[in-house]
Scaffold this motif. Structure first.
Motif, PDB file in Angstrom:
ATOM      1  N   ILE A  79      -6.897   0.719  -5.364  1.00  0.00           N
ATOM      2  CA  ILE A  79      -7.299  -0.662  -5.040  1.00  0.00           C
ATOM      3  C   ILE A  79      -8.671  -0.991  -5.630  1.00  0.00           C
ATOM      4  N   GLU A 123     -12.713  -3.149   1.251  1.00  0.00           N
ATOM      5  CA  GLU A 123     -12.701  -3.450  -0.182  1.00  0.00           C
ATOM      6  C   GLU A 123     -12.743  -4.972  -0.414  1.00  0.00           C
ATOM      7  N   MET A 125       0.848  -1.182   0.000  1.00  0.00           N
ATOM      8  CA  MET A 125       0.000   0.000   0.000  1.00  0.00           C
ATOM      9  C   MET A 125       0.887   1.237   0.000  1.00  0.00           C
ATOM     10  N   VAL A 131      -5.225   3.712  -1.527  1.00  0.00           N
ATOM     11  CA  VAL A 131      -6.627   3.718  -1.067  1.00  0.00           C
ATOM     12  C   VAL A 131      -7.312   5.060  -1.274  1.00  0.00           C
ATOM     13  N   TYR A 158      -0.914  -8.062   2.285  1.00  0.00           N
ATOM     14  CA  TYR A 158      -0.902  -6.614   2.109  1.00  0.00           C
ATOM     15  C   TYR A 158       0.129  -5.997   3.045  1.00  0.00           C
ATOM     16  N   VAL A 214      -8.774  -1.249   3.225  1.00  0.00           N
ATOM     17  CA  VAL A 214      -8.443  -2.445   2.443  1.00  0.00           C
ATOM     18  C   VAL A 214      -9.374  -3.598   2.842  1.00  0.00           C
TER      19      VAL A 214
END
Lengths: 192, 192
Positions: free
Chosen positions: B136, B183, B129, B166, B147, B180
């Motif tokens: 994403i 998502e 990230m 993000v 991640y 995350v």
């Protein structure tokens, strides 16, 4: 202005809690201070276009409301103990009249619950974050808005609010704040 | 399996920090324990399909890695002090060989840094990230994934990783974990 209201159904409105056992002695104020961090702080900065209200419905002095205003916030640190220390000092005040009384570093306190803060938010669109409600990703979002979010117990109905959800999993309040903030960040540039 | 790796560039790998001043004495372990909460806990439950690794690169015993496995996690509480207490007890161990040594309640510890945990994640797709990387929301996400997320300082390059972001604002690590997770929740049902 982007506003978050976190309603703490058991969170204490008095300063009689222990910093060394915040989660165990404050009616779960820990949940609420984590929401303050998520709403107001980003990497190495304070969101100047955000106000957070905590509604404290537990303990002998309830109801009381706290207001953290990003425009005036200073020395705000992200850890629970620092935020709880700030809350504890603010809750020690006893000289409350009607409406919010300004304390230090952008934190204000009022006697009263949701009513007192709604008077502060006139004209803003009211959203209530609820499981199973329409997805925030599909909704139109007003820039001048108040987002109500429940605590670990849930959220009582908010009259006149448009209900929204953040997805299929029932999340901690602070994660809901982070996800709502991200959705707004993606659509609406920060107001000054 | 959904895995998060939080790399703490200054976070202490020894247990010589104060619970009463976590943010000030631990090289910012507070950031990392907040990520553990965001990754593993939802409302009144533990995500059984999630593993969180903390890489501790600060202090005299560095590098060390901690592993919190949602499948075995027990008595995990969301507040920073409870999580820091669990970390402190785990870091007190000195009998480390190669690879992870199981401790109590689903928490394991290893001597070593990113290498030791990558050996644990064979076959998983690696994402990092990073600010400014592709969104994403536009990426395909593998269900078996790792991640990597930086701390308050940032994230060193992760070899072989696909970079994702993000959104437009540079966020706290724990908020990145929450976004995350959201998502993934929206796309991939929880594995058992």
């Amino acid at each position: 202005m982007r506003r978050f209201v976190i309603v703490g159904q058991t969170a204490t409105a008095s300063d009689a809690f222990l910093l060394d056992d915040l989660a165990g002695t404050s009616g779960r104020l820990d949940v609420l201070v984590r929401c303050v961090r998520a709403a107001l702080l980003y990497s190495h900065g304070v969101r100047r276009d955000v106000i957070v209200y905590l509604v404290l419905l537990g303990g002998p002095r309830a109801p009381r409301a706290l207001r953290f205003d990003g425009r005036a916030a200073k020395f705000l640190r992200p850890d629970e103990r620092s935020l709880a220390t700030l809350v504890k000092k603010t809750l020690a005040r006893e000289d409350l009249g009607s409406g919010f009384v300004e304390g230090r570093h952008g934190v204000a306190i009022a006697s009263g619950g949701v009513d007192v803060l709604l008077a502060d938010c006139e004209g803003a669109t009211v959203y209530a974050m609820e499981e199973g409600a329409p997805d925030i990703r599909d909704a139109e979002l007003d820039a001048d808005a108040v987002y109500f979010i429940g605590d670990h117990i849930g959220l009582a109905p908010v009259p006149g609010a448009q209900s929204l959800s953040v997805g299929p999993v029932s999340l901690h309040s602070e994660d809901v704040v982070a996800i709502v903030s991200n959705e707004i960040d993606r659509r609406l540039p920060a107001s000054k």
